[in-house]
Write a protein that holds these residues in place. Structure first.
Motif, PDB file in Angstrom:
ATOM      1  N   MET A  25      10.530  40.680  12.276  1.00 18.22           N
ATOM      2  CA  MET A  25      11.301  39.832  11.783  1.00 18.22           C
ATOM      3  C   MET A  25      11.441  38.375  12.643  1.00 18.22           C
ATOM      4  SD  MET A  25      15.136  40.253  10.453  1.00 18.22           S
ATOM      5  CE  MET A  25      16.293  38.838  10.152  1.00 18.22           C
ATOM      6  N   GLY A  26      11.511  37.007  11.925  1.00 19.97           N
ATOM      7  CA  GLY A  26      11.529  35.889  12.314  1.00 19.97           C
ATOM      8  C   GLY A  26      13.187  35.623  13.039  1.00 19.97           C
ATOM      9  N   THR A  27      13.189  34.460  13.497  1.00 19.35           N
ATOM     10  CA  THR A  27      14.507  34.274  14.145  1.00 19.35           C
ATOM     11  C   THR A  27      15.414  33.551  13.178  1.00 19.35           C
ATOM     12  OG1 THR A  27      13.614  32.046  14.446  1.00 19.35           O
ATOM     13  CG2 THR A  27      13.569  33.534  16.415  1.00 19.35           C
ATOM     14  N   ARG A  28      16.730  33.601  13.291  1.00 17.67           N
ATOM     15  CA  ARG A  28      17.778  33.234  12.447  1.00 17.67           C
ATOM     16  C   ARG A  28      18.524  32.027  13.240  1.00 17.67           C
ATOM     17  NH1 ARG A  28      20.363  36.589   8.338  1.00 17.67           N
ATOM     18  NH2 ARG A  28      20.867  34.723   7.194  1.00 17.67           N
ATOM     19  N   GLY A  30      11.339  32.863  20.060  1.00 12.18           N
ATOM     20  CA  GLY A  30      11.538  34.122  19.388  1.00 12.18           C
ATOM     21  C   GLY A  30      13.087  34.250  19.571  1.00 12.18           C
ATOM     22  N   GLU A  31      13.899  33.275  19.790  1.00  9.52           N
ATOM     23  CA  GLU A  31      15.314  33.646  19.907  1.00  9.52           C
ATOM     24  C   GLU A  31      16.195  32.780  18.755  1.00  9.52           C
ATOM     25  OE1 GLU A  31      18.494  32.966  23.742  1.00  9.52           O
ATOM     26  OE2 GLU A  31      16.878  31.769  23.573  1.00  9.52           O
ATOM     27  N   SER A  32      17.268  33.846  18.196  1.00  9.10           N
ATOM     28  CA  SER A  32      17.936  33.393  17.238  1.00  9.10           C
ATOM     29  C   SER A  32      19.071  32.540  17.815  1.00  9.10           C
ATOM     30  CB  SER A  32      18.527  34.509  16.297  1.00  9.10           C
ATOM     31  OG  SER A  32      17.412  35.219  15.757  1.00  9.10           O
ATOM     32  N   THR A  33      19.642  31.824  17.053  1.00 13.24           N
ATOM     33  CA  THR A  33      20.748  30.811  17.495  1.00 13.24           C
ATOM     34  C   THR A  33      21.938  30.790  16.485  1.00 13.24           C
ATOM     35  OG1 THR A  33      19.842  28.727  16.287  1.00 13.24           O
ATOM     36  CG2 THR A  33      19.037  29.305  18.583  1.00 13.24           C
ATOM     37  N   VAL A  34      23.216  30.230  17.097  1.00  6.23           N
ATOM     38  CA  VAL A  34      24.310  30.051  16.393  1.00  6.23           C
ATOM     39  C   VAL A  34      25.024  28.983  17.035  1.00  6.23           C
ATOM     40  CG1 VAL A  34      25.883  31.624  17.414  1.00  6.23           C
ATOM     41  CG2 VAL A  34      26.387  30.939  15.294  1.00  6.23           C
ATOM     42  N   MET A  35      25.364  27.920  16.214  1.00  8.07           N
ATOM     43  CA  MET A  35      25.768  26.641  16.746  1.00  8.07           C
ATOM     44  C   MET A  35      27.106  26.131  15.963  1.00  8.07           C
ATOM     45  SD  MET A  35      23.996  23.064  16.629  1.00  8.07           S
ATOM     46  CE  MET A  35      22.675  23.591  17.653  1.00  8.07           C
ATOM     47  N   ALA A  36      27.932  25.571  16.888  1.00  5.37           N
ATOM     48  CA  ALA A  36      29.291  25.143  16.199  1.00  5.37           C
ATOM     49  C   ALA A  36      28.921  23.717  16.372  1.00  5.37           C
ATOM     50  CB  ALA A  36      30.324  25.484  16.990  1.00  5.37           C
ATOM     51  N   CYS A  37      28.895  23.048  14.938  1.00  4.62           N
ATOM     52  CA  CYS A  37      28.690  21.657  14.658  1.00  4.62           C
ATOM     53  C   CYS A  37      29.255  21.135  13.536  1.00  4.62           C
ATOM     54  CB  CYS A  37      27.017  21.430  14.626  1.00  4.62           C
ATOM     55  SG  CYS A  37      26.663  19.664  14.119  1.00  4.62           S
ATOM     56  N   SER A  38      29.882  19.918  13.606  1.00  2.00           N
ATOM     57  CA  SER A  38      30.568  19.623  12.270  1.00  2.00           C
ATOM     58  C   SER A  38      29.842  19.558  11.281  1.00  2.00           C
ATOM     59  CB  SER A  38      31.219  18.162  12.822  1.00  2.00           C
ATOM     60  OG  SER A  38      30.171  17.215  12.986  1.00  2.00           O
ATOM     61  N   ALA A  39      28.642  18.849  11.239  1.00  2.00           N
ATOM     62  CA  ALA A  39      27.623  18.721  10.095  1.00  2.00           C
ATOM     63  C   ALA A  39      28.225  18.375   8.774  1.00  2.00           C
ATOM     64  CB  ALA A  39      26.609  19.943   9.855  1.00  2.00           C
ATOM     65  N   LEU A  40      28.984  17.452   8.778  1.00  2.00           N
ATOM     66  CA  LEU A  40      29.706  16.983   7.709  1.00  2.00           C
ATOM     67  C   LEU A  40      29.088  16.526   6.475  1.00  2.00           C
ATOM     68  CD1 LEU A  40      32.776  15.468   9.428  1.00  2.00           C
ATOM     69  CD2 LEU A  40      32.663  17.625   8.890  1.00  2.00           C
ATOM     70  N   ARG A  41      27.818  15.821   6.614  1.00  2.00           N
ATOM     71  CA  ARG A  41      27.113  15.234   5.407  1.00  2.00           C
ATOM     72  C   ARG A  41      25.803  15.844   5.268  1.00  2.00           C
ATOM     73  NH1 ARG A  41      28.481   9.038   4.674  1.00  2.00           N
ATOM     74  NH2 ARG A  41      30.253   9.072   6.072  1.00  2.00           N
ATOM     75  N   ARG A  42      25.560  16.028   3.966  1.00  2.00           N
ATOM     76  CA  ARG A  42      24.337  16.623   3.697  1.00  2.00           C
ATOM     77  C   ARG A  42      23.073  15.963   4.606  1.00  2.00           C
ATOM     78  NH1 ARG A  42      21.253  19.563  -0.278  1.00  2.00           N
ATOM     79  NH2 ARG A  42      19.013  19.234   0.476  1.00  2.00           N
TER      80      ARG A  42
END
Length: 171
Positions: free
Chosen positions: A1-4, A75-87
């Motif tokens: 399975m790939g990374t997420r 080969g590492e999955s990640t999770v990030m906290a980011c505002s990402a407010l705009r498309r």
């Protein structure tokens, strides 16, 4: 399975970091706090109560996409906290790794304002909340994501996010 690759997004004070670290703990994904990638000039601007411009954000967003891409290549999955407010910001984040899922923590401005007022040691002043709410563009139908209610407990937000992602990885 790939990374997420998961971006927990929302306005300042919505609980992005708490939810993202909870997802990282439940899944073993590498965690990043997007705020730590800001150059000093951006931090100083926000600390002075001045909203960032898109020109301030583009290099920062490109660096975040690069970080996810490097992890994906390893080969590492990640999770990030980011505002990402705009498309358009989310489009930059998606430009790096093979795919990115978004978890939007959203809801009542009053709940968020109370949480921001209770925080200590964070450079984002409560005065910028209204500009962030005005900037937030909801996830669109072609974006992989889920919206969670900011009024839920942190534990419930993490549980719902991990369930939406398909649960913790199995060995």
């Amino acid at each position: 399975m790939g990374t997420r690759h998961v971006v927990v997004m929302g306005v300042s004070g919505s609980g992005k970091t708490t939810v993202a670290t909870g997802i990282a703990a439940a899944t073993g994904f590498a965690f990043a706090e997007a705020d730590e990638f800001h150059p000093a000039a951006n931090v100083a601007k926000m600390a002075a109560g001045q909203p960032l411009t898109d020109e301030d954000r583009w290099p920062w967003l490109a660096e975040l996409a690069r970080w996810m891409t490097e992890r994906a290549e390893a080969g590492e999955s990640t999770v990030m906290a980011c505002s990402a407010l705009r498309r358009s910001y989310r489009d930059v984040l998606r430009s790096g790794p093979p795919s990115v899922d978004f978890v939007l923590v959203d809801g009542s401005a009053e709940v968020i304002r109370e949480r921001m007022a209770a925080r200590e040691g964070h450079y984002m002043p409560v005065s910028l909340l209204d500009s962030q709410i005005a900037t937030l563009e909801p996830l669109q139908a072609d974006e992989s994501g889920v919206v969670l209610d900011v009024a839920l407990t942190p534990g419930e937000l993490v549980r719902q996010a991990v369930a939406w992602l398909g649960g913790p990885p199995t060995a």
